[in-house]
Design an enzyme around this catalytic site. Structure first.
Site, short mmCIF file in Angstrom:
data_model
loop_
_atom_site.label_atom_id
_atom_site.label_comp_id
_atom_site.label_asym_id
_atom_site.label_seq_id
_atom_site.Cartn_x
_atom_site.Cartn_y
_atom_site.Cartn_z
N LYS A 83 0.86 -1.20 0.00
CA LYS A 83 0.00 0.00 0.00
C LYS A 83 0.89 1.24 0.00
CE LYS A 83 -4.32 1.06 2.42
NZ LYS A 83 -5.00 0.86 3.71
O1 G3P Z 1 -9.33 2.02 4.76
C1 G3P Z 1 -9.03 3.29 5.24
C2 G3P Z 1 -9.58 3.45 6.59
O2 G3P Z 1 -8.84 2.71 7.54
C3 G3P Z 1 -9.71 4.87 7.01
O3 G3P Z 1 -10.90 4.93 7.68
O4 G3P Z 1 -12.55 5.85 9.19
O5 G3P Z 1 -10.11 6.43 9.49
O6 G3P Z 1 -11.41 7.37 7.60
P1 G3P Z 1 -11.26 6.22 8.53
#
Ligand code: G3P
Length: 217
Positions: A83
């Site tokens: 990634k």
């Molecule tokens: O896949 C990306 C994710 O981990 C981010 O999620 O909720 O931190 O925006 P969030």
């Protein structure tokens, strides 16, 4: 639509995997922090549970260093997707690692142009962040839909991996607009099973069954 689980929590991954709900896993530095575990060790354990792609994120910012980190992460298991962030150096890294035959997931995507560049650089996955766009009053689902149109217009094979999913509605909308993959936290995947009418209907069946005085076993 394939389901990836967005966590480095091995127990949660194993539980969903046993149910056939896990087509892959995504992690990032914040999720590694949350797990409290060593990145190489926990990623190896996840790869021993899940057959599908497991995203492990580089943390260097310069292409040469990202490439070295990506190669090291890819040594963990054949199903590692390296990634990389959607920066110019991340795109350079994507091109080099993709040309080596490795899976690359380009993350932190917030625009259709960024997604177009990732596809040109040979990304296996592009990760547009829905929830974080919603947070700033921009409809994250419009981005998924725009990327779907653009990729289909030109036959790009990069998979749209909808990320930063916060709700069950996001999951439905991703499936409707044609995301190839949605990566969601375990609680969101589990919440997809819930419906108030299911609970209400089951409650009534249990009450009526008790009145019959019967047993099946
Ligand atoms: O896949 C990306 C994710 O981990 C981010 O999620 O909720 O931190 O925006 P969030």
């Amino acid at each position: 639509m394939r389901f990836f689980v967005d966590t480095a929590d091995v127990e949660a991954i194993a539980e969903l995997n046993d149910l056939g709900m896990v087509d892959g896993v995504t992690t990032n530095p914040s999720l590694i922090l949350k797990s409290g575990r060593d990145i190489l060790e926990v990623t190896r354990e996840i790869c021993s549970i899940v057959d599908g792609p497991v995203s492990a994120e580089v943390v260097a910012l310069k292409a040469d260093d990202m490439i070295a980190e990506g190669r090291k992460l890819a040594e963990i298991a054949p199903n590692i997707a390296v990634k990389v962030p959607l920066t110019w150096d991340g795109l350079k890294t994507c091109k080099v690692l993709s040309d080596e035959g490795r899976m690359v997931n380009v993350t932190l995507c917030f625009s259709a142009n960024q997604a177009l560049l990732a596809a040109k650089a040979g990304a296996t996955f592009i990760s547009p962040f829905i929830g974080r766009l919603d947070d700033i009053n921009i409809d994250g689902m419009d981005l998924i839909s725009d990327i779907r149109t653009i990729y289909d217009n030109y036959g790009f094979e990069t998979n749209i991996l909808a990320a930063s999913i916060r709700s069950v509605n996001h999951m439905t909308q991703c499936a409707l607009v044609g995301a190839d993959v949605a990566t969601a936290p375990p609680n969101v995947i589990k919440a997809m099973a819930s419906h108030v009418l299911t609970d209400k209907g089951l409650d009534q069946f249990m009450k009526d069954w008790a009145k019959t005085g019967q047993k099946i076993l």
